[in-house]
Design a protein around this motif. Structure first.
Motif, short mmCIF file in Angstrom:
data_model
loop_
_atom_site.label_atom_id
_atom_site.label_comp_id
_atom_site.label_asym_id
_atom_site.label_seq_id
_atom_site.Cartn_x
_atom_site.Cartn_y
_atom_site.Cartn_z
N VAL A 174 99.11 90.48 -83.48
CA VAL A 174 100.16 89.57 -83.95
C VAL A 174 99.73 88.93 -85.26
O VAL A 174 100.51 88.84 -86.21
CB VAL A 174 100.44 88.50 -82.89
N ILE A 175 98.46 88.52 -85.31
CA ILE A 175 98.02 87.77 -86.47
C ILE A 175 97.86 88.65 -87.70
O ILE A 175 98.29 88.30 -88.79
CB ILE A 175 96.71 87.03 -86.15
N MET A 220 93.66 82.27 -85.13
CA MET A 220 94.98 81.75 -85.43
C MET A 220 95.03 81.19 -86.84
O MET A 220 96.01 81.37 -87.56
CB MET A 220 95.34 80.67 -84.43
N ALA A 266 104.35 86.70 -78.83
CA ALA A 266 103.74 87.69 -79.71
C ALA A 266 104.79 88.27 -80.66
O ALA A 266 104.50 88.51 -81.83
CB ALA A 266 103.09 88.80 -78.89
N ARG A 279 105.77 85.57 -83.28
CA ARG A 279 104.62 84.95 -83.93
C ARG A 279 104.50 83.48 -83.60
O ARG A 279 104.26 82.63 -84.45
CB ARG A 279 104.70 85.13 -85.45
N TYR A 285 102.27 81.25 -82.51
CA TYR A 285 100.82 81.27 -82.34
C TYR A 285 100.33 80.37 -81.21
O TYR A 285 99.48 80.76 -80.41
CB TYR A 285 100.12 80.85 -83.63
N ILE A 329 100.87 81.98 -77.64
CA ILE A 329 99.99 83.08 -77.24
C ILE A 329 98.55 82.61 -77.12
O ILE A 329 97.81 83.04 -76.24
CB ILE A 329 100.07 84.32 -78.17
N MET A 330 98.18 81.67 -77.99
CA MET A 330 96.82 81.16 -77.90
C MET A 330 96.61 80.41 -76.59
O MET A 330 95.60 80.61 -75.89
CB MET A 330 96.58 80.21 -79.05
#
Lengths: 309, 309
Positions: free
Chosen positions: A164-165, B27, B268, B271, B273, B276-277
């Motif tokens: 994703v990143i 990230m 995902a 995006r 972040y 997902i993190m």
């Protein structure tokens, strides 16, 4: 005297005969054992055919993987079925593209991901594991602690985070898979190295002053190759499964590229409309190839592992 | 034993911290901030938004805030996409669902896997044995993302017995297919492991002694052979747990069950972040805790492990 001479001659003949007999190496023995294993031989043939399909298939394809067949596009479920007349041997996908060509393309990419991923794992894992095992002591425990820590991270999630990143591309997929795939390999190689390290020939090499690097390269790694070969063939399907998993979620290989996972995902999404062939053809290739890899791995293990003899 | 547990915990805690730090750095190394879009925002607005989420502070302060937030308040921060929901809300909503079908899958995989393996080993080379071996070999190539469409094809499209997706608060007919899809391949692996381990145990000396003493067969199996048989199975539980949690992403996607996997994939694709993190870290912590438990159980059953390390 004459009799004695005769005898000597005979002995000489015998000796030369004996010398003509080829020495049986470990690899020769293993090859013989491997080819006695029917499942492994059938799998090897199947895999060869799949490879052949992916390389020679485009010659027979009437449509390229990017062409859209406008004549079937309106009604895929009744017109897009597999047929030899229209040239769509496997039917078409939802967008009217030829599934035969798509499957060829997917097969190529999936196999490539599997083999390249396994290759990265083999190189990195072998070097890492052999180094840790050979030096032992503090270096070993630090190196293996790192592996332990990395192993307890749910890597699929980190892999998706990476994708994703840094953008979803095949290169990123390789890097991500490569980052995590070597861990098991490193562990296995380390375990083997620990036992090889105690062998007399390593001791001999140390006493005549061979450098550590050369010992690892010349003595440790060649003796590891059996285990590495077995594990590498089992890694390939593992890598393919990982890639397919991510592509199934739509996070892996991106259009216009495709892979088995992406094709299965497409087929699974559209089977409700009666286009079952979109699921079954990719699934067929996926299943037989994975089966083959697993059986080849099993066959290799039986052939190379002296414990089971 | 207490030493052993303390030692394991002292590995687990830094592992969790490393996981958090890695994902945080990942990230932040993403190209563009979370609020860069194709239509650039006025500078002052962007500044205000960054200030609101604390993104204008230096990175180490952000990292410190994030880590202390997780540890002391169990707070994963706001979602960057859904303005009105925090990551905690998403987890609170999705986690019970994942937990329900996940734990069922786990229980079923372990129970039936072990039973199947034991039966196969006791009746070695019988039809039951071949059946179980055949099942466990074929299930290797039927991971959850292959099982799910096949199950829907059979039970929803052809037979019409079960709904093809949804959750409805976890009614039984909505749970069956996710559980089967998720557990099959792990059940097969556990059966395989149990079978080979059981065969090895049954050939060992202490079983022969027990048999010579005239102990009835079922008693030999349950009170002598089962415990050593289960050792390799227990060490497989960690990877199986990780695999199932990872697989839950596919289940959530395909059956629209609404577990955390769904939020993960949506995060995902969008995006998002922080989502997902947060999910990655949560699952990492779960995995590490579970592995810790498995290690402790293993050491409790097998004293060799306790004293060796």
């Amino acid at each position: 005297m004459i009799i004695l001479n005769k005898k000597f001659n005979e002995i000489e003949k015998n000796i030369s005969k004996i010398q003509k007999v080829k020495g049986r190496s470990l690899w020769h023995d293993a090859r013989v054992r491997f080819f006695k294993n029917k499942a492994a031989v059938v799998s090897l043939t199947t895999l060869f055919l799949v490879l052949l399909f992916s390389f020679l298939g485009p010659i027979f394809a009437k449509w390229s993987n990017e062409e859209i067949d406008w004549s079937v596009l309106g009604d895929i479920s009744t017109l897009g079925y597999p047929s030899i007349e229209t040239g769509h041997y496997f039917g078409t996908d939802e967008l009217g593209r030829d599934l035969f060509s798509r499957v060829i393309q997917g097969t190529k990419i999936s196999l490539m991901v599997g083999i390249v991923g396994a290759l990265i794992a083999v190189v990195v894992g072998t070097i890492y594991g052999a180094t840790a095992g050979y030096f032992g002591g503090r270096i070993d425990s630090i190196m293996m602690r790192i592996v332990d820590i990395l192993m307890s991270i749910p890597y699929m999630f980190v892999l998706i985070l990476l994708l994703v990143i840094f953008g979803r591309s095949i290169l990123m997929l390789f890097i991500g898979i490569g980052l995590v795939s070597w861990l098991d390999m490193a562990r296995i190689v380390r375990g083997q190295t620990l036992s090889i390290k105690k062998k007399e020939y390593v001791e001999a090499a140390i006493t005549i002053g061979v450098s550590h690097f050369t010992i690892i390269r010349r003595h440790i790694i060649p003796n590891l190759l059996g285990v590495v070969a077995v594990y590498a063939t089992l890694l390939v399907p593992g890598m393919i499964l990982t890639e397919s998993f991510i592509s199934f979620l739509g996070l892996g290989v991106q259009e216009p590229n495709t892979s088995w996972g992406a094709l299965i995902s497409e087929g699974a999404g559209t089977m409700r409309y009666g286009t079952l062939w979109q699921l079954l053809f990719p699934l067929f290739f996926f299943v037989i190839s994975l089966f083959s890899f697993f059986f080849i791995g099993d066959g290799l293990r039986d052939a190379l592992d002296p414990k089971d003899r | 034993m207490i030493n052993f547990i303390l030692k394991r915990i002292s590995i687990a805690i830094p592992t969790i911290l490393i996981l958090i730090i890695i994902s945080f750095i990942l990230m932040h190394s993403a190209p563009g901030g979370p609020f860069t879009s194709e239509k650039p925002l006025p500078e002052q607005v962007l500044k205000n938004i960054n200030a609101k989420y604390g993104l204008d502070q230096p990175m180490y302060i952000q990292m410190y805030n994030y880590i202390t937030g997780i540890i002391f308040n169990f707070d994963f921060g706001p979602s960057f996409r859904y303005k009105d929901r925090s990551v905690n809300d998403l987890i609170a909503q999705g986690f019970p669902v994942t937990l329900k079908y996940g734990s069922w899958s786990f229980i079923i995989a372990v129970f039936f896997g072990v039973s199947l393996g034991v039966i196969a080993a006791i009746r070695q080379n019988s039809y039951l044995d071949y059946l179980s071996v055949g099942f466990s070999v074929s299930a290797q190539v039927l991971p959850n993302f292959v099982m799910a469409p096949i199950l829907v094809l059979i039970f929803t499209l052809w037979l019409g017995w079960l709904p093809g997706g949804g959750w409805e608060g976890g009614k039984i007919q909505f749970v069956i297919m996710p559980v089967i899809a998720l557990s099959t391949s792990y059940m097969a692996s556990i059966a395989r492991l149990t079978r080979s381990s059981m065969l090895e145990v049954l050939n060992s000396n202490f079983i022969r002694t027990a048999r010579a003493k005239g102990i009835p067969k079922y008693k030999i199996i349950f009170s002598h052979a089962l415990k050593p048989t289960l050792l390799p199975v227990i060490s497989y539980l960690g990877p199986a747990f990780v695999g199932m949690i990872t697989g839950s992403v596919v289940i959530d996607m395909y059956f629209s069950t609404g577990g955390i996997g769904l939020h993960f994939v949506n995060g995902a694709l969008n995006r998002d972040y922080s989502t997902i993190m947060g999910i990655t870290i949560l699952i990492g912590c779960l995995t590490i805790t579970f592995n810790l438990l498995v290690d402790i159980i293993y050491a409790w059953i097998d004293p060799k492990i306790r004293y060796d390390s």
